[in-house]
Structure formats: structure tokens, C-alpha cells
Design a protein around this motif. Structure first.
Motif, PDB file in Angstrom:
ATOM      1  N   ASN A 194       0.806  -1.220   0.000  1.00  9.81           N
ATOM      2  CA  ASN A 194       0.000   0.000   0.000  1.00  9.81           C
ATOM      3  C   ASN A 194       0.839   1.269   0.000  1.00  9.81           C
ATOM      4  O   ASN A 194       0.330   2.353   0.224  1.00  9.81           O
ATOM      5  CB  ASN A 194      -0.957   0.024   1.197  1.00  9.81           C
ATOM      6  N   TRP A 195       2.142   1.120  -0.259  1.00  9.69           N
ATOM      7  CA  TRP A 195       2.986   2.319  -0.315  1.00  9.69           C
ATOM      8  C   TRP A 195       2.476   3.282  -1.376  1.00  9.69           C
ATOM      9  O   TRP A 195       2.527   4.493  -1.201  1.00  9.69           O
ATOM     10  CB  TRP A 195       4.435   1.926  -0.606  1.00  9.69           C
ATOM     11  N   LYS A 196       1.963   2.743  -2.477  1.00 10.18           N
ATOM     12  CA  LYS A 196       1.506   3.608  -3.559  1.00 10.18           C
ATOM     13  C   LYS A 196       0.383   4.539  -3.114  1.00 10.18           C
ATOM     14  O   LYS A 196       0.164   5.591  -3.693  1.00 10.18           O
ATOM     15  CB  LYS A 196       1.031   2.777  -4.741  1.00 10.18           C
ATOM     16  N   SER A 256     -15.386 -11.971  12.638  1.00  8.55           N
ATOM     17  CA  SER A 256     -15.734 -12.098  11.222  1.00  8.55           C
ATOM     18  C   SER A 256     -14.508 -12.621  10.486  1.00  8.55           C
ATOM     19  O   SER A 256     -13.390 -12.585  11.014  1.00  8.55           O
ATOM     20  CB  SER A 256     -16.162 -10.749  10.639  1.00  8.55           C
ATOM     21  N   TYR A 257     -14.719 -13.110   9.267  1.00  9.35           N
ATOM     22  CA  TYR A 257     -13.630 -13.725   8.522  1.00  9.35           C
ATOM     23  C   TYR A 257     -13.502 -13.088   7.147  1.00  9.35           C
ATOM     24  O   TYR A 257     -14.440 -13.132   6.354  1.00  9.35           O
ATOM     25  CB  TYR A 257     -13.870 -15.225   8.389  1.00  9.35           C
ATOM     26  N   HIS A 258     -12.372 -12.479   6.889  1.00  8.64           N
ATOM     27  CA  HIS A 258     -12.036 -11.872   5.593  1.00  8.64           C
ATOM     28  C   HIS A 258     -13.030 -10.810   5.160  1.00  8.64           C
ATOM     29  O   HIS A 258     -13.230 -10.591   3.959  1.00  8.64           O
ATOM     30  CB  HIS A 258     -11.909 -12.954   4.513  1.00  8.64           C
ATOM     31  N   CYS A 259     -13.671 -10.153   6.132  1.00 11.20           N
ATOM     32  CA  CYS A 259     -14.458  -8.959   5.796  1.00 11.20           C
ATOM     33  C   CYS A 259     -13.461  -7.833   5.562  1.00 11.20           C
ATOM     34  O   CYS A 259     -12.613  -7.556   6.411  1.00 11.20           O
ATOM     35  CB  CYS A 259     -15.421  -8.615   6.918  1.00 11.20           C
ATOM     36  N   ARG A 260     -13.572  -7.173   4.439  1.00  7.53           N
ATOM     37  CA  ARG A 260     -12.559  -6.230   3.988  1.00  7.53           C
ATOM     38  C   ARG A 260     -12.241  -5.171   5.040  1.00  7.53           C
ATOM     39  O   ARG A 260     -13.120  -4.421   5.481  1.00  7.53           O
ATOM     40  CB  ARG A 260     -13.026  -5.556   2.694  1.00  7.53           C
ATOM     41  N   CYS A 261     -10.970  -5.151   5.467  1.00  8.80           N
ATOM     42  CA  CYS A 261     -10.436  -4.117   6.372  1.00  8.80           C
ATOM     43  C   CYS A 261     -11.046  -4.111   7.768  1.00  8.80           C
ATOM     44  O   CYS A 261     -10.803  -3.168   8.535  1.00  8.80           O
ATOM     45  CB  CYS A 261     -10.605  -2.714   5.770  1.00  8.80           C
ATOM     46  N   TYR A 262     -11.835  -5.124   8.125  1.00  9.99           N
ATOM     47  CA  TYR A 262     -12.470  -5.092   9.444  1.00  9.99           C
ATOM     48  C   TYR A 262     -11.470  -5.522  10.514  1.00  9.99           C
ATOM     49  O   TYR A 262     -11.267  -6.706  10.776  1.00  9.99           O
ATOM     50  CB  TYR A 262     -13.712  -5.988   9.473  1.00  9.99           C
ATOM     51  N   ILE A 263     -10.837  -4.523  11.125  1.00 12.64           N
ATOM     52  CA  ILE A 263      -9.808  -4.723  12.143  1.00 12.64           C
ATOM     53  C   ILE A 263     -10.144  -3.788  13.298  1.00 12.64           C
ATOM     54  O   ILE A 263     -10.132  -2.565  13.136  1.00 12.64           O
ATOM     55  CB  ILE A 263      -8.410  -4.423  11.586  1.00 12.64           C
ATOM     56  N   THR A 264     -10.422  -4.345  14.455  1.00 11.91           N
ATOM     57  CA  THR A 264     -10.981  -3.550  15.541  1.00 11.91           C
ATOM     58  C   THR A 264      -9.941  -3.160  16.593  1.00 11.91           C
ATOM     59  O   THR A 264      -8.746  -3.381  16.414  1.00 11.91           O
ATOM     60  CB  THR A 264     -12.125  -4.325  16.224  1.00 11.91           C
ATOM     61  N   GLY A 282      -8.797 -12.937  11.171  1.00 12.60           N
ATOM     62  CA  GLY A 282     -10.025 -12.223  10.829  1.00 12.60           C
ATOM     63  C   GLY A 282      -9.936 -11.614   9.456  1.00 12.60           C
ATOM     64  O   GLY A 282     -10.471 -12.158   8.488  1.00 12.60           O
ATOM     65  N   ALA A 283      -9.257 -10.479   9.340  1.00 12.70           N
ATOM     66  CA  ALA A 283      -9.103  -9.828   8.037  1.00 12.70           C
ATOM     67  C   ALA A 283      -8.013 -10.545   7.234  1.00 12.70           C
ATOM     68  O   ALA A 283      -7.288 -11.391   7.748  1.00 12.70           O
ATOM     69  CB  ALA A 283      -8.743  -8.359   8.223  1.00 12.70           C
ATOM     70  N   MET A 284      -7.913 -10.200   5.959  1.00  9.60           N
ATOM     71  CA  MET A 284      -6.867 -10.760   5.126  1.00  9.60           C
ATOM     72  C   MET A 284      -5.543 -10.060   5.453  1.00  9.60           C
ATOM     73  O   MET A 284      -5.530  -8.931   5.927  1.00  9.60           O
ATOM     74  CB  MET A 284      -7.226 -10.599   3.654  1.00  9.60           C
ATOM     75  N   LYS A 285      -4.442 -10.736   5.171  1.00 15.50           N
ATOM     76  CA  LYS A 285      -3.149 -10.200   5.554  1.00 15.50           C
ATOM     77  C   LYS A 285      -2.894  -8.836   4.927  1.00 15.50           C
ATOM     78  O   LYS A 285      -2.368  -7.923   5.570  1.00 15.50           O
ATOM     79  CB  LYS A 285      -2.028 -11.165   5.171  1.00 15.50           C
ATOM     80  N   GLU A 286      -3.280  -8.686   3.654  1.00 17.02           N
ATOM     81  CA  GLU A 286      -3.027  -7.408   2.995  1.00 17.02           C
ATOM     82  C   GLU A 286      -3.803  -6.262   3.640  1.00 17.02           C
ATOM     83  O   GLU A 286      -3.402  -5.101   3.553  1.00 17.02           O
ATOM     84  CB  GLU A 286      -3.351  -7.477   1.507  1.00 17.02           C
ATOM     85  N   ASP A 287      -4.925  -6.573   4.301  1.00 19.62           N
ATOM     86  CA  ASP A 287      -5.671  -5.532   5.013  1.00 19.62           C
ATOM     87  C   ASP A 287      -4.898  -5.060   6.246  1.00 19.62           C
ATOM     88  O   ASP A 287      -4.884  -3.867   6.558  1.00 19.62           O
ATOM     89  CB  ASP A 287      -7.046  -6.049   5.425  1.00 19.62           C
ATOM     90  N   TYR A 288      -4.288  -5.996   6.963  1.00 24.88           N
ATOM     91  CA  TYR A 288      -3.453  -5.603   8.103  1.00 24.88           C
ATOM     92  C   TYR A 288      -2.252  -4.794   7.616  1.00 24.88           C
ATOM     93  O   TYR A 288      -1.876  -3.778   8.217  1.00 24.88           O
ATOM     94  CB  TYR A 288      -2.971  -6.838   8.863  1.00 24.88           C
ATOM     95  N   GLU A 289      -1.650  -5.234   6.523  1.00 26.46           N
ATOM     96  CA  GLU A 289      -0.477  -4.540   5.994  1.00 26.46           C
ATOM     97  C   GLU A 289      -0.826  -3.138   5.512  1.00 26.46           C
ATOM     98  O   GLU A 289       0.041  -2.258   5.462  1.00 26.46           O
ATOM     99  CB  GLU A 289       0.130  -5.341   4.852  1.00 26.46           C
ATOM    100  N   ALA A 290      -2.100  -2.915   5.157  1.00 19.35           N
ATOM    101  CA  ALA A 290      -2.515  -1.613   4.648  1.00 19.35           C
ATOM    102  C   ALA A 290      -2.605  -0.554   5.729  1.00 19.35           C
ATOM    103  O   ALA A 290      -2.646   0.641   5.430  1.00 19.35           O
ATOM    104  CB  ALA A 290      -3.871  -1.743   3.940  1.00 19.35           C
ATOM    105  N   ILE A 291      -2.630  -0.974   6.995  1.00 20.61           N
ATOM    106  CA  ILE A 291      -2.802   0.005   8.072  1.00 20.61           C
ATOM    107  C   ILE A 291      -1.794  -0.143   9.194  1.00 20.61           C
ATOM    108  O   ILE A 291      -1.666   0.763  10.030  1.00 20.61           O
ATOM    109  CB  ILE A 291      -4.220  -0.072   8.682  1.00 20.61           C
ATOM    110  N   ALA A 292      -1.073  -1.269   9.248  1.00 22.14           N
ATOM    111  CA  ALA A 292      -0.203  -1.539  10.396  1.00 22.14           C
ATOM    112  C   ALA A 292       1.261  -1.346  10.038  1.00 22.14           C
ATOM    113  O   ALA A 292       1.656  -1.497   8.880  1.00 22.14           O
ATOM    114  CB  ALA A 292      -0.427  -2.963  10.892  1.00 22.14           C
ATOM    115  N   PRO A 293       2.095  -1.036  11.024  1.00 20.94           N
ATOM    116  CA  PRO A 293       3.535  -0.958  10.766  1.00 20.94           C
ATOM    117  C   PRO A 293       4.071  -2.320  10.338  1.00 20.94           C
ATOM    118  O   PRO A 293       3.619  -3.362  10.816  1.00 20.94           O
ATOM    119  CB  PRO A 293       4.118  -0.552  12.131  1.00 20.94           C
ATOM    120  N   ALA A 294       5.031  -2.304   9.426  1.00 18.37           N
ATOM    121  CA  ALA A 294       5.613  -3.550   8.943  1.00 18.37           C
ATOM    122  C   ALA A 294       6.273  -4.308  10.087  1.00 18.37           C
ATOM    123  O   ALA A 294       6.951  -3.725  10.929  1.00 18.37           O
ATOM    124  CB  ALA A 294       6.642  -3.254   7.845  1.00 18.37           C
ATOM    125  N   GLY A 295       6.051  -5.638  10.120  1.00 21.85           N
ATOM    126  CA  GLY A 295       6.695  -6.471  11.128  1.00 21.85           C
ATOM    127  C   GLY A 295       6.164  -6.307  12.527  1.00 21.85           C
ATOM    128  O   GLY A 295       6.878  -6.575  13.491  1.00 21.85           O
TER     129      GLY A 295
END
Length: 436
Positions: free
Chosen positions: A60-62, A284-292, A310-323
Motif C-alpha cells: 500500500n505504499w503507492k 468475522s472472517y475476511h471482511c474487507r479491512c475489518y480490524i478492531t 479475521g481480516a486478510m493479511k493485505e488488510d493488516y499490511e494496509a494500516i499496520a507498521p511492517a513487522g
């Protein structure tokens, strides 16, 4: 022997040493990597053991590649200083559970705005936006007059599957013509996450992380707090997964209604420093971006490493610090996940790598410069649209970064946004989930 002769022999010798060095290094690296894979099997992904993703490698750097653009930042500062005329946001349909005290967005970073429940201000020339919470929209209770230049914003904070399960329909909002959305999803017109970029960035900017102090308090392995046991299919599966881990020997303390072991927020705050890992499993499971808040507040903010599901890995990566987190679905079995957590429990150096984000530049956090919630709405009413560039749907031709007046968004259908634009696993969880 002459200098010429020495040079003649020196070059081949250096080349031979260089080749041997590369071979030994490659063999050593392969040996260590293969050994690690045998000890900690992870499904088709980089080893978390060696994971140190660079910000510009982030998928999501772009979406925040403009963050350091000096020209944009200069114009933003200029616009915010001149955003002195008070704009009005009418909270027309607050959440069904009641009305709270409304506070104004920060004047310096958001512009001058007032948020009110006062419907009599509907035709005031300073009013620019109406906000409707999804569970309070009623066909006979919508504004009887509307200006096409206003923003009518549909706000949802529940996972799409949960909203659908409760039977909410959106004919009224679609018929009324909602022209903007606000939700936890990054593809909303106005993001309203449970945590993320800006709050994490402030935590990093005021960094006082001392690794030794973190480790001094850690005496237990893992904790989970779950009170929703069966309302959704995701909640039932979540509970089953935690119980499975316990049955296979995970040293985890469990709290909440689901374990007949209630705990208050104050009590949780008091004991959190003792634990290394917090199981941030969603209902929930793989609901887009649902991270509480389980991920942000209970995990990252309280110095525990979130183990997420819960969410997909790319959703966590879109909002969380790497690692900064461990993604449970990457492990082939519950036993492999337990083995990895126990490995980290015995290796402080590897465990502390999950806290390196605390010492990084805040700009390395995705969405750090994206204003959200009422602040983003206030900016939009002052013609400041820079936050929309973090939306995956953004393109420069569809939305100017700065405008004279309110730049309109377009939502053809709220129902389509919630249902058709979400992952099918969000609704068909029982057919999609792979148990450990």
C-alpha cells in the motif's frame, strides 16, 4: 619474485577466495533457512523469523507516496490556516444506542467546524454535511429538503456480514442518494478506523521505547479476551480456534464472557504488560479491512504483539507498521503456531524485532498522513481533499486534492459498497474457512 609476477598470481587467488566465500555464505544461509523451515513451518510465505519488510516494499505504499510531497504539504498548511469560516456537520441519524457529547475537530489540523444534532440548521448556508449512522436511517425521518452541494454521508462501523445478518436494508439510503461513505474500510470516502496510522504515528513520534523495560514486565506468554461467543459464525469459529490452541498446550490466559471470566478495562490495562502476545481474533472472517480495537488498543498500544485472525493479511499490511504482528493463517497447524510463539518466548532478540516499528519514522506507517472521521469531513467542507488520495479508488482526474467548495463524491449504491464490494468469504465463512 618481481612485482609483476605477484600481481599475476594475486588476481586469480583473490577471485578464488571470493568465489569460495560466496559459496560458503550461500550454503550457510540455505542451511539455516531450511532448518528454520523444519522447526517453524509457515504456509507459502516469508519466515516471520526473518521478516523485516521495508516501507517501500509495502503493497500500500503507492497510496501514500504523496505523503512527503513538499508542495502538497505546503498547500495543505496554507489551506488549513485560511479555513477560518465555521462549517456545520449535522449528525442527522446518530447510532441507535444513543447520543453522545460531540466535540469539535482540531482547528489547526482539520479546519473550523461544528458538529451538531440541531436539525434546525439544515438550511443554514454554513451547513455542508449530513451524517447518518447505518442502524438509525428511517424512511420517514430523512431531511425534507436537500441541497445538491451537501455531502450526505452513510456511516457503518460493523462488518458487512454482521450488518447483513441483522437484516439491515439500504433502500432508503440508496433512494435518498447518499453521495459519500464513512467506515473502517480504507476505500471509504472518509475512513473511520478503530485505530491506525495517525495514532500509531504519534506514538512513534513521541517514542520512549526501551526494550529492557518491555522485557522486565513480561512473565506470561499469551492472553485472549472474548465476550461474543455465538452471535456470528465468525465468533463461533474464533472461540473454537482459541479452545483448540488451549487443548494443544498453548499457555494462554482467557478472559471474557465466553470463558466465564469477566475482566474490566482497568483490570486488563493493569495485567497487559505481563503478556508477550495478545490474540486479536475478530468475530468475522475476511471482511474487507475489518480490524478492531483488539488489534490496536489491546495489542499494539499496550506493548503486546498481536496474533491476528479475521481480516486478510493485505488488510493488516494496509494500516499496520511492517513487522508488528503475527498472521495466524500463515501457519499450517495450531501446533506450528504454538511452536513459533514458544520459540519467540525463548529468544528475546527475535521477539523484540516485533517492536522495531516503535523506533521507525512515523511516515513509514501506512495511512499516517490520512486524516479520518470528522476531521476528514471538516477538511472536505473547506475544499481540502488530500485525504482521499489514500483511497485505493483514487485517481487525480476524479478528485482534486484541493477545490473551491465541496468536491462531490459518488456512491451509486450503499448496498453495493457493503456487499458486492466485499470479499465473498465475509458472507460464506462456513464454506471458506480452513480449520487448523
Amino acid at each position: 619474485m618481481s612485482r609483476t609476477s605477484l600481481k599475476h598470481y594475486l588476481i586469480p587467488v583473490v577471485l578464488i577466495i571470493f568465489v569460495i566465500g560466496i559459496s560458503i555464505n550461500f550454503k550457510l544461509h540455505s542451511t539455516v533457512k531450511n532448518l528454520a523451515y523444519r522447526i517453524i513451518p509457515i504456509r507459502e510465505s516469508k519466515l516471520a523469523l526473518f521478516y523485516n519488510q521495508r516501507p517501500r516494499d509495502h503493497p500500500n505504499w503507492k497510496y501514500h507516496r504523496f505523503a512527503d510531497d513538499a508542495k502538497i504539504q505546503k498547500e495543505l498548511e496554507k489551506r488549513l490556516k485560511s479555513a477560518t469560516e465555521k462549517k456545520i456537520i449535522i449528525f442527522w441519524a446518530p447510532p441507535a444506542w444513543g447520543r453522545g457529547v460531540l466535540s469539535r475537530p482540531d482547528r489547526a489540523s482539520c479546519g473550523n467546524c461544528e458538529i451538531t444534532y440541531d436539525r434546525s440548521l439544515m438550511r443554514n448556508n454554513r451547513t455542508g454535511a449530513f451524517l447518518y449512522h447505518f442502524d438509525s436511517i428511517k424512511e420517514d425521518d430523512m431531511p425534507k429538503w436537500r441541497d445538491p452541494n451537501h455531502l450526505h454521508i452513510f456511516w457503518v462501523m460493523e462488518a458487512s456480514a454482521t450488518v447483513k445478518m441483522y437484516g439491515y436494508t439500504f433502500e432508503t439510503s440508496d433512494a435518498f442518494g447518499m453521495n459519500a461513505t464513512m467506515s473502517y474500510r480504507i476505500d471509504s470516502d472518509f475512513a473511520s478506523p478503530y485505530g491506525g496510522g495517525r495514532s500509531l504515528g504519534l506514538l512513534m513520534a513521541n517514542n520512549d521505547t526501551i526494550y529492557e523495560r518491555i522485557m522486565q514486565t513480561k512473565s506470561k506468554l499469551a492472553i485472549a479476551v472474548i465476550s461474543d461467543c455465538s452471535v456470528t459464525a465468525g465468533a463461533r469459529i474464533r472461540l473454537a480456534l482459541i479452545n483448540q490452541l488451549k487443548s494443544k498446550g498453548l499457555r494462554i490466559d482467557t478472559f471474557g464472557n465466553c470463558f466465564s471470566n469477566k475482566i474490566t478495562n482497568e483490570e486488563l490495562l493493569d495485567i497487559a504488560p505481563r503478556y508477550k502476545f495478545f490474540f486479536s481474533y475478530e468475530n468475522s472472517y475476511h471482511c474487507r479491512c475489518y480490524i478492531t480495537e483488539k488489534f490496536f488498543v489491546q495489542g499494539l498500544y499496550r506493548n503486546m504483539v498481536p496474533v491476528v485472525w479475521g481480516a486478510m493479511k493485505e488488510d493488516y499490511e494496509a494500516i499496520a507498521p511492517a513487522g508488528s504482528f503475527i498472521y495466524a493463517e500463515e501457519f499450517e497447524t495450531a501446533g506450528h503456531l504454538i511452536n513459533y510463539l514458544e520459540y519467540l518466548d525463548q529468544n528475546d532478540e527475535e521477539y523484540l524485532k516485533f517492536f522495531r516499528w516503535r523506533t521507525m519514522d512515523p511516515d513509514t506507517v501506512p495511512m499516517y498522513r490520512r486524516a479520518d472521521g470528522f476531521c476528514a469531513i471538516c477538511r472536505a467542507m473547506h475544499g481540502i481533499n488530500v485525504d482521499y488520495r489514500f483511497n485505493p479508488k483514487y485517481n487525480q482526474s476524479s478528485m482534486p486534492l484541493f477545490s473551491d467548495g465541496i468536491a462531490q463524491r459518488t456512491v451509486p449504491s450503499v448496498g453495493q459498497f457493503l456487499y458486492n464490494d466485499d470479499n465473498h468469504e465475509c458472507f460464506d465463512i462456513l464454506d471458506s474457512i480452513n480449520y487448523f
